[in-house]
Design a protein around this motif. Structure first.
Motif: not given
Length: 138
Positions: A10-19, A41-53
């Motif tokens: 899961t961690g690797q998948a989130h890191a890869d998706a973020a990159a 795009d900032r809103v999307s980036l922050d949502k990705l942070l939320f989902l990863s957290e």
């Protein structure tokens, strides 16, 4: 859990998706635009942070493993610090809980909601009790 991934996968998948997300977004969006909290795009980036957290917290990670995995995502998203990334994730969660509170207030006398429902919503969204108390007062 839905994809039968362990915490490491899961961690690797989130890191890869973020990159991949950051690489694609920065082709067309400047860093200055990503500093604008209202830019799509900032809103999307922050949502990705939320989902990863949420994925890491709900995956039962140890504090050390959580910090490691979340820092990988934060770093991939423009070199954010863990503290800044967590704040941005919380900023995504708060409006969801505010909507739950508004809905609760509207249904308060109907018996359709309970304190337990709000507690579950806080847990799902990662809203701490101290933050929730402040939001309840507002």
């Amino acid at each position: 859990a839905a994809l039968n991934l362990d915490n490491q996968q899961t961690g690797q998948a989130h890191a890869d998706a973020a990159a991949a997300f950051y690489r694609d977004v920065t082709r067309f969006t400047s860093i200055d635009e990503l500093d604008d909290e209202d830019h799509p795009d900032r809103v999307s980036l922050d949502k990705l942070l939320f989902l990863s957290e949420r994925a890491f917290r709900q995956g039962g990670e140890t504090d050390e493993a959580f910090t490691f995995e979340f820092s990988r995502v934060a770093k991939a998203l423009g070199g954010l610090s863990v503290i800044e990334a967590l704040e941005r994730a919380k900023d995504v969660a708060k409006p969801f809980y505010e909507r739950a509170l508004a809905s609760t207030r509207a249904k308060l006398n109907s018996g359709a909601v309970s304190a337990d429902m709000l507690s579950r919503a806080r847990g799902t969204l990662g809203i701490e009790d101290v933050e929730a108390k402040d939001m309840h007062i507002e």
